[in-house]
Scaffold this motif. Structure first.
Motif, short mmCIF file in Angstrom:
data_model
loop_
_atom_site.label_atom_id
_atom_site.label_comp_id
_atom_site.label_asym_id
_atom_site.label_seq_id
_atom_site.Cartn_x
_atom_site.Cartn_y
_atom_site.Cartn_z
N PHE A 84 -17.54 -50.56 -12.05
CA PHE A 84 -18.05 -50.20 -13.38
C PHE A 84 -19.57 -50.27 -13.42
CE2 PHE A 84 -19.72 -51.79 -17.43
CZ PHE A 84 -19.47 -50.68 -18.24
N ILE A 85 -20.16 -51.41 -12.95
CA ILE A 85 -21.62 -51.53 -13.05
C ILE A 85 -22.32 -50.50 -12.16
CG2 ILE A 85 -21.61 -53.96 -13.74
CD1 ILE A 85 -22.56 -54.62 -10.86
N ALA A 86 -21.70 -50.16 -11.02
CA ALA A 86 -22.29 -49.16 -10.14
C ALA A 86 -22.29 -47.79 -10.81
CB ALA A 86 -21.52 -49.11 -8.82
N ALA A 91 -25.08 -43.50 -13.54
CA ALA A 91 -25.02 -42.51 -14.63
C ALA A 91 -26.23 -42.63 -15.54
CB ALA A 91 -23.73 -42.71 -15.44
N ARG A 92 -26.64 -43.87 -15.84
CA ARG A 92 -27.81 -44.10 -16.70
C ARG A 92 -29.08 -43.57 -16.03
NH1 ARG A 92 -27.58 -47.80 -20.91
NH2 ARG A 92 -29.69 -48.50 -20.49
N LYS A 93 -29.19 -43.77 -14.71
CA LYS A 93 -30.37 -43.29 -13.98
C LYS A 93 -30.41 -41.76 -13.94
CE LYS A 93 -32.68 -46.87 -12.90
NZ LYS A 93 -34.06 -47.02 -13.39
N LYS A 98 -32.31 -38.50 -21.30
CA LYS A 98 -31.58 -38.51 -22.57
C LYS A 98 -31.59 -39.88 -23.23
CE LYS A 98 -28.45 -34.76 -21.25
NZ LYS A 98 -27.05 -34.37 -21.03
N LEU A 99 -31.79 -40.93 -22.40
CA LEU A 99 -31.75 -42.29 -22.93
C LEU A 99 -33.14 -42.83 -23.29
CD1 LEU A 99 -29.23 -43.75 -20.34
CD2 LEU A 99 -28.75 -43.31 -22.74
N GLY A 190 -35.02 -43.51 -4.83
CA GLY A 190 -33.62 -43.28 -4.46
C GLY A 190 -32.92 -44.53 -3.98
N LEU A 191 -33.71 -45.54 -3.55
CA LEU A 191 -33.10 -46.78 -3.07
C LEU A 191 -32.38 -47.53 -4.18
CD1 LEU A 191 -35.74 -48.25 -0.59
CD2 LEU A 191 -33.48 -47.34 -0.05
#
Length: 258
Positions: A84-86, A91-93, A98-99, A190-191
């Motif tokens: 989930f956290i991954a 997705a947030r990145k 949009k965020l 990207g890391l």
């Protein structure tokens, strides 16, 4: 201890150090944003209290999880949480633009937070980071072979020490070496995505270990510790890390050319 056993444990510890470093850098960035509205002296105190709380919680949770690590339900929750956290972070990145408006509104609200309110927020964030760190370390360590060391809690002594070292290294990096990793992430953005992709892949490893649990037997009980699965896991892990490194490099070169 056998040389092959030492090499396997040493390799897992190196992977943990690299992963903890990247996660600690991301965590340090989050904490810096959370306290930046405070005066400098209060900022340092808020971070100190936050890290002290993280230290206590991290090692308390390590001793608790050492008794629960063989319970397949706990393993399943850990695997789901890491996945989930991954997925959530990646997705947030990817949808960061949009965020941006929402995050700017959050920053305005945080500016109104007092010292102790900020400390509580930092403590809660540190607890979440500690859970991430311990679960990632557990997922990497549980499939290691047992050692001649006496058990600690419900864990083999060698596995416990690897998880303990991972948690301690994460705190040290967060306190002293975060700047290096923050700079590295700025140069190779990207890391950060690669680090969380590795967290997700570690979640898959824990899921495989769970499905191989004798109480479930969805996979053969020997599969999670088989050489074939271990080799596959580390090859994919290295490929994710290399992709994060080289894709960042390409993105930088494109910007320079433009």
């Amino acid at each position: 201890m056998d040389l092959s056993l030492l090499l396997e444990y040493g390799w897992v510890l190196l992977v943990l150090i690299a992963l903890e470093g990247l996660l600690a850098a991301d965590n340090a960035l989050v904490l810096a944003i959370m306290v930046k509205h405070l005066p400098e002296e209060e900022r340092k105190r808020a971070l100190f209290y936050g890290l002290a709380g993280a230290f206590i919680f991290r090692f308390a949770s390590l001793f608790v999880i050492s008794f629960l690590v063989d319970v397949w339900q706990v393993q399943a929750i850990g695997a789901i949480y890491l996945l989930f956290i991954a997925i959530n972070h990646i997705a947030r990145k990817l949808f960061k633009k949009k965020l941006e408006e929402k995050s700017s509104e959050k920053e305005k609200q945080e500016k109104n937070s007092g010292f102790w309110t900020t400390v509580i927020k930092v403590e809660l964030a540190d607890i979440a980071f500690a859970v991430d760190s311990i679960l990632a370390a557990v997922a990497l360590a549980v499939a290691l072979p047992d050692t001649p060391l006496p058990p600690i809690g419900g864990l083999d002594g060698g596995k416990f020490l690897v998880i303990f070292a991972g948690g301690l290294i994460g705190l040290i990096i967060m306190r002293f070496a975060a700047n290096f990793f923050v700079t590295l992430l700025a140069k190779r953005p990207g890391l950060e995505i690669a680090a969380f992709a590795i967290v997700g892949w570690v979640g898959v490893k824990l899921a495989v270990y769970t499905l191989s649990h004798p109480s479930l037997s969805v996979l053969p009980s020997t599969f999670a510790k088989s050489p074939e699965w271990k080799i596959t896991f580390y090859i994919v892990l290295v490929l994710i890390a290399l992709a994060g490194w080289f894709l960042s490099k390409e993105a930088k070169e494109v910007e320079n050319v433009a």
